[in-house]
Design a protein around this motif. Structure first.
Motif, PDB file in Angstrom:
ATOM      1  N   ARG A   9       0.882  -1.214  -0.055  1.00 45.07           N
ATOM      2  CA  ARG A   9       0.028   0.146   0.222  1.00 45.07           C
ATOM      3  C   ARG A   9       0.936   1.219   0.169  1.00 45.07           C
ATOM      4  NH1 ARG A   9      -3.619   2.759   4.820  1.00 45.07           N
ATOM      5  NH2 ARG A   9      -5.427   3.464   3.456  1.00 45.07           N
ATOM      6  N   THR A  33      -6.108  -0.540  -6.489  1.00 47.01           N
ATOM      7  CA  THR A  33      -6.922   0.290  -6.090  1.00 47.01           C
ATOM      8  C   THR A  33      -6.640   1.495  -5.641  1.00 47.01           C
ATOM      9  OG1 THR A  33      -8.349  -1.477  -5.368  1.00 47.01           O
ATOM     10  CG2 THR A  33      -9.389   0.565  -4.713  1.00 47.01           C
ATOM     11  N   GLN A  49      -3.317   1.005  -3.334  1.00 44.94           N
ATOM     12  CA  GLN A  49      -3.328  -0.444  -2.734  1.00 44.94           C
ATOM     13  C   GLN A  49      -3.236  -1.188  -3.972  1.00 44.94           C
ATOM     14  OE1 GLN A  49      -3.764  -1.742   0.262  1.00 44.94           O
ATOM     15  NE2 GLN A  49      -2.891  -3.635  -0.605  1.00 44.94           N
ATOM     16  N   TYR A  88      -8.257   3.101 -14.421  1.00 44.89           N
ATOM     17  CA  TYR A  88      -7.021   2.373 -14.095  1.00 44.89           C
ATOM     18  C   TYR A  88      -6.348   2.093 -15.443  1.00 44.89           C
ATOM     19  CZ  TYR A  88      -8.591   2.100  -9.178  1.00 44.89           C
ATOM     20  OH  TYR A  88      -8.941   2.330  -8.162  1.00 44.89           O
ATOM     21  N   PRO A 140     -12.762   6.739  -8.201  1.00 37.38           N
ATOM     22  CA  PRO A 140     -11.653   6.244  -9.144  1.00 37.38           C
ATOM     23  C   PRO A 140     -12.052   6.540 -10.772  1.00 37.38           C
ATOM     24  CG  PRO A 140     -11.616   4.649  -7.095  1.00 37.38           C
ATOM     25  CD  PRO A 140     -12.920   5.592  -7.272  1.00 37.38           C
ATOM     26  N   SER A 153      -7.473   5.122  -3.672  1.00 36.67           N
ATOM     27  CA  SER A 153      -8.495   5.945  -2.500  1.00 36.67           C
ATOM     28  C   SER A 153      -7.729   7.088  -1.803  1.00 36.67           C
ATOM     29  CB  SER A 153      -8.920   4.984  -1.291  1.00 36.67           C
ATOM     30  OG  SER A 153      -7.380   4.283  -0.716  1.00 36.67           O
ATOM     31  N   ARG A 182      -5.673  -2.937 -13.857  1.00 37.34           N
ATOM     32  CA  ARG A 182      -7.223  -2.902 -13.485  1.00 37.34           C
ATOM     33  C   ARG A 182      -7.607  -4.349 -12.719  1.00 37.34           C
ATOM     34  NH1 ARG A 182      -9.225  -1.743 -18.552  1.00 37.34           N
ATOM     35  NH2 ARG A 182      -8.576   0.314 -17.973  1.00 37.34           N
TER      36      ARG A 182
END
Length: 115
Positions: free
Chosen positions: A19, A69, A82, A60, A57, A71, A65
């Motif tokens: 992350r 992720t 992430q 990607y 979002p 955020s 994809r």
């Protein structure tokens, strides 16, 4: 003065997770769409994903994809990436920046995926 600081990179085995964080000072990130980018050795810097100021979002890259992720926590003035099911081809230096009004690039954070 706007400063973007990426962190959270490291060495991880294929299939692992990381992350990344992008913390900002000198600017209110909640007003801007943000992008995560990566640059592999000898390659250009490419957009990995994008998120609106409201936390939606909107893009990607096809290569990530379903695995990555984006955020954000506007209260912390921080954007996250992430990364799951990491692959050796994800190895790169990862950067964040304002998507529409890019500022000076930070130092990035190195992600190395290797067994």
């Amino acid at each position: 003065q706007v400063q973007l600081v990426e962190s959270g990179g490291g060495l991880v085995q294929p299939g692992g997770s990381l992350r990344l964080s992008c913390a900002a000072s000198g600017i209110d990130l909640s007003l801007y769409s943000m992008g995560w980018y990566r640059q592999a050795p000898g390659m250009e810097r490419d957009l990995v994903g994008r998120i609106t100021g409201f936390g939606q979002p909107t893009y990607y890259a096809s290569a990530v994809r379903g695995r990555f992720t984006i955020s954000r926590d506007n209260a912390k003035n921080t954007v996250y990436l992430q990364m799951n099911d990491l692959k050796p081809e994800d190895t790169a230096v990862y950067y964040c920046n304002l998507y529409n009004y890019p500022k000076t690039w930070g130092q990035g954070t190195q992600v190395t995926v290797s067994s």
